[in-house]
Design a protein around this motif. Sequence first.
Motif, PDB file in Angstrom:
ATOM      1  N   GLY A 102       0.814  -1.219   0.000  1.00 28.87           N
ATOM      2  CA  GLY A 102       0.000   0.000   0.000  1.00 28.87           C
ATOM      3  C   GLY A 102       0.839   1.257   0.000  1.00 28.87           C
ATOM      4  O   GLY A 102       0.553   2.222  -0.721  1.00 28.87           O
ATOM      5  N   LEU A 103       1.899   1.263   0.807  1.00 28.07           N
ATOM      6  CA  LEU A 103       2.782   2.432   0.855  1.00 28.07           C
ATOM      7  C   LEU A 103       3.531   2.612  -0.460  1.00 28.07           C
ATOM      8  O   LEU A 103       3.726   3.740  -0.919  1.00 28.07           O
ATOM      9  CB  LEU A 103       3.767   2.302   2.019  1.00 28.07           C
ATOM     10  CG  LEU A 103       3.152   2.437   3.408  1.00 28.07           C
ATOM     11  CD1 LEU A 103       4.133   1.987   4.468  1.00 28.07           C
ATOM     12  CD2 LEU A 103       2.691   3.854   3.661  1.00 28.07           C
ATOM     13  N   TYR A 104       3.940   1.505  -1.084  1.00 24.97           N
ATOM     14  CA  TYR A 104       4.635   1.593  -2.372  1.00 24.97           C
ATOM     15  C   TYR A 104       3.726   2.210  -3.433  1.00 24.97           C
ATOM     16  O   TYR A 104       4.137   3.096  -4.177  1.00 24.97           O
ATOM     17  CB  TYR A 104       5.102   0.206  -2.814  1.00 24.97           C
ATOM     18  CG  TYR A 104       5.707   0.191  -4.192  1.00 24.97           C
ATOM     19  CD1 TYR A 104       7.012   0.627  -4.396  1.00 24.97           C
ATOM     20  CD2 TYR A 104       4.982  -0.242  -5.290  1.00 24.97           C
ATOM     21  CE1 TYR A 104       7.572   0.626  -5.660  1.00 24.97           C
ATOM     22  CE2 TYR A 104       5.534  -0.246  -6.555  1.00 24.97           C
ATOM     23  CZ  TYR A 104       6.832   0.183  -6.736  1.00 24.97           C
ATOM     24  OH  TYR A 104       7.381   0.187  -7.987  1.00 24.97           O
ATOM     25  N   VAL A 105       2.477   1.747  -3.480  1.00 26.96           N
ATOM     26  CA  VAL A 105       1.528   2.295  -4.453  1.00 26.96           C
ATOM     27  C   VAL A 105       1.298   3.780  -4.182  1.00 26.96           C
ATOM     28  O   VAL A 105       1.251   4.595  -5.110  1.00 26.96           O
ATOM     29  CB  VAL A 105       0.198   1.509  -4.422  1.00 26.96           C
ATOM     30  CG1 VAL A 105      -0.881   2.214  -5.212  1.00 26.96           C
ATOM     31  CG2 VAL A 105       0.413   0.093  -4.953  1.00 26.96           C
ATOM     32  N   ALA A 106       1.189   4.152  -2.909  1.00 22.80           N
ATOM     33  CA  ALA A 106       0.973   5.560  -2.568  1.00 22.80           C
ATOM     34  C   ALA A 106       2.168   6.422  -2.978  1.00 22.80           C
ATOM     35  O   ALA A 106       1.996   7.488  -3.576  1.00 22.80           O
ATOM     36  CB  ALA A 106       0.716   5.698  -1.067  1.00 22.80           C
ATOM     37  N   VAL A 107       3.380   5.954  -2.678  1.00 23.40           N
ATOM     38  CA  VAL A 107       4.571   6.735  -3.025  1.00 23.40           C
ATOM     39  C   VAL A 107       4.742   6.792  -4.538  1.00 23.40           C
ATOM     40  O   VAL A 107       5.085   7.835  -5.099  1.00 23.40           O
ATOM     41  CB  VAL A 107       5.829   6.139  -2.346  1.00 23.40           C
ATOM     42  CG1 VAL A 107       7.097   6.767  -2.885  1.00 23.40           C
ATOM     43  CG2 VAL A 107       5.751   6.332  -0.842  1.00 23.40           C
ATOM     44  N   LYS A 108       4.478   5.688  -5.218  1.00 19.37           N
ATOM     45  CA  LYS A 108       4.636   5.641  -6.671  1.00 19.37           C
ATOM     46  C   LYS A 108       3.645   6.580  -7.364  1.00 19.37           C
ATOM     47  O   LYS A 108       3.923   7.104  -8.430  1.00 19.37           O
ATOM     48  CB  LYS A 108       4.434   4.204  -7.151  1.00 19.37           C
ATOM     49  CG  LYS A 108       4.994   3.900  -8.481  1.00 19.37           C
ATOM     50  CD  LYS A 108       6.502   3.922  -8.440  1.00 19.37           C
ATOM     51  CE  LYS A 108       7.039   3.437  -9.763  1.00 19.37           C
ATOM     52  NZ  LYS A 108       8.394   3.845  -9.986  1.00 19.37           N
ATOM     53  N   ASN A 109       2.476   6.788  -6.767  1.00 18.75           N
ATOM     54  CA  ASN A 109       1.466   7.677  -7.335  1.00 18.75           C
ATOM     55  C   ASN A 109       1.594   9.109  -6.820  1.00 18.75           C
ATOM     56  O   ASN A 109       0.637   9.883  -6.902  1.00 18.75           O
ATOM     57  CB  ASN A 109       0.066   7.140  -7.058  1.00 18.75           C
ATOM     58  CG  ASN A 109      -0.232   5.918  -7.875  1.00 18.75           C
ATOM     59  OD1 ASN A 109       0.174   5.817  -9.026  1.00 18.75           O
ATOM     60  ND2 ASN A 109      -0.926   4.966  -7.285  1.00 18.75           N
ATOM     61  N   ASN A 110       2.756   9.447  -6.260  1.00 21.05           N
ATOM     62  CA  ASN A 110       3.074  10.799  -5.799  1.00 21.05           C
ATOM     63  C   ASN A 110       2.148  11.324  -4.712  1.00 21.05           C
ATOM     64  O   ASN A 110       1.868  12.508  -4.641  1.00 21.05           O
ATOM     65  CB  ASN A 110       3.112  11.792  -6.965  1.00 21.05           C
ATOM     66  CG  ASN A 110       4.270  11.540  -7.882  1.00 21.05           C
ATOM     67  OD1 ASN A 110       5.304  11.038  -7.443  1.00 21.05           O
ATOM     68  ND2 ASN A 110       4.101  11.857  -9.148  1.00 21.05           N
ATOM     69  N   VAL A 114       2.940  11.285   1.444  1.00 21.40           N
ATOM     70  CA  VAL A 114       2.704  10.416   2.590  1.00 21.40           C
ATOM     71  C   VAL A 114       3.011  11.138   3.893  1.00 21.40           C
ATOM     72  O   VAL A 114       2.324  10.942   4.897  1.00 21.40           O
ATOM     73  CB  VAL A 114       3.552   9.130   2.459  1.00 21.40           C
ATOM     74  CG1 VAL A 114       3.353   8.218   3.652  1.00 21.40           C
ATOM     75  CG2 VAL A 114       3.204   8.399   1.176  1.00 21.40           C
ATOM     76  N   GLU A 115       4.010  11.994   3.882  1.00 18.73           N
ATOM     77  CA  GLU A 115       4.395  12.710   5.095  1.00 18.73           C
ATOM     78  C   GLU A 115       3.245  13.559   5.635  1.00 18.73           C
ATOM     79  O   GLU A 115       2.935  13.521   6.829  1.00 18.73           O
ATOM     80  CB  GLU A 115       5.603  13.584   4.803  1.00 18.73           C
ATOM     81  CG  GLU A 115       6.087  14.351   5.999  1.00 18.73           C
ATOM     82  CD  GLU A 115       7.249  15.246   5.662  1.00 18.73           C
ATOM     83  OE1 GLU A 115       7.544  16.116   6.494  1.00 18.73           O
ATOM     84  OE2 GLU A 115       7.848  15.095   4.595  1.00 18.73           O
ATOM     85  N   SER A 116       2.585  14.316   4.773  1.00 16.92           N
ATOM     86  CA  SER A 116       1.486  15.154   5.248  1.00 16.92           C
ATOM     87  C   SER A 116       0.298  14.301   5.668  1.00 16.92           C
ATOM     88  O   SER A 116      -0.419  14.666   6.600  1.00 16.92           O
ATOM     89  CB  SER A 116       1.075  16.159   4.177  1.00 16.92           C
ATOM     90  OG  SER A 116       0.500  15.512   3.073  1.00 16.92           O
ATOM     91  N   ASP A 162      -1.306  21.151   2.055  1.00 13.27           N
ATOM     92  CA  ASP A 162      -1.312  19.784   1.543  1.00 13.27           C
ATOM     93  C   ASP A 162       0.085  19.205   1.414  1.00 13.27           C
ATOM     94  O   ASP A 162       0.257  18.100   0.907  1.00 13.27           O
ATOM     95  CB  ASP A 162      -2.042  19.705   0.202  1.00 13.27           C
ATOM     96  CG  ASP A 162      -1.425  20.589  -0.866  1.00 13.27           C
ATOM     97  OD1 ASP A 162      -0.477  21.324  -0.544  1.00 13.27           O
ATOM     98  OD2 ASP A 162      -1.903  20.538  -2.011  1.00 13.27           O
ATOM     99  N   GLY A 163       1.112  19.894   1.902  1.00  8.51           N
ATOM    100  CA  GLY A 163       2.459  19.359   1.927  1.00  8.51           C
ATOM    101  C   GLY A 163       3.290  19.648   0.694  1.00  8.51           C
ATOM    102  O   GLY A 163       4.397  19.168   0.577  1.00  8.51           O
ATOM    103  N   PHE A 164       2.784  20.428  -0.218  1.00  7.30           N
ATOM    104  CA  PHE A 164       3.535  20.759  -1.416  1.00  7.30           C
ATOM    105  C   PHE A 164       4.358  22.012  -1.179  1.00  7.30           C
ATOM    106  O   PHE A 164       3.961  22.910  -0.453  1.00  7.30           O
ATOM    107  CB  PHE A 164       2.600  20.974  -2.612  1.00  7.30           C
ATOM    108  CG  PHE A 164       2.031  19.702  -3.153  1.00  7.30           C
ATOM    109  CD1 PHE A 164       2.753  18.934  -4.052  1.00  7.30           C
ATOM    110  CD2 PHE A 164       0.778  19.270  -2.770  1.00  7.30           C
ATOM    111  CE1 PHE A 164       2.229  17.767  -4.549  1.00  7.30           C
ATOM    112  CE2 PHE A 164       0.249  18.104  -3.267  1.00  7.30           C
ATOM    113  CZ  PHE A 164       0.983  17.341  -4.165  1.00  7.30           C
ATOM    114  N   VAL A 165       5.517  22.072  -1.801  1.00  5.83           N
ATOM    115  CA  VAL A 165       6.377  23.244  -1.719  1.00  5.83           C
ATOM    116  C   VAL A 165       6.094  24.103  -2.934  1.00  5.83           C
ATOM    117  O   VAL A 165       6.169  23.637  -4.064  1.00  5.83           O
ATOM    118  CB  VAL A 165       7.867  22.837  -1.691  1.00  5.83           C
ATOM    119  CG1 VAL A 165       8.748  24.073  -1.675  1.00  5.83           C
ATOM    120  CG2 VAL A 165       8.148  21.964  -0.495  1.00  5.83           C
TER     121      VAL A 165
END
Length: 150
Positions: free
Chosen positions: A31-39, A42-44, A75-78
């Motif tokens: 689940g975490l891999y899919v989330a990170v791969k889809n940008n 996760v931190e926020s 939303d955690g974006f810079v």
Amino acid sequence: MAGGRFRELLKKYGKVALGVHFSVSAASITGLYVAVKNNVDVESMLEKVGMPGLSKKDDEIPKISSQNPQVISADGFVTEEPFHQDGVAPPPPPKQRNRTAELAASSGGALAVAVLLNKALFPVRVPITLGLTPPIARFLARRRIINNSV
């Protein structure tokens, strides 16, 4: 404490407890891999859930300079706001960067980030294992897949 209860669970259920724990870990990493791969940032998301201690905010927030100020949105974006002088046409819209995607790109990939996040979520996985192991052991005993009389 969960560590003591986890050891008791391992003594009582043995291989079933290990199988459940590894299955929960595999599902978590997937689940975490899919989330990170889809940008997904996760931190926020973890901060919203109530786990803000996973990042060092002082180290990760970029320094604001007069030439290239950066703003971190909710939303955690810079958001980068390029420097412009008076009399120049308005700058293009600010760029948004996902810090999780940048970490995945810089640290060797999304799988590495997913495994690190999985390690950080160990305190969440242990109660799930504690709750799932007894019903799964009873199910396997009823089906005579294991010999335990649980």
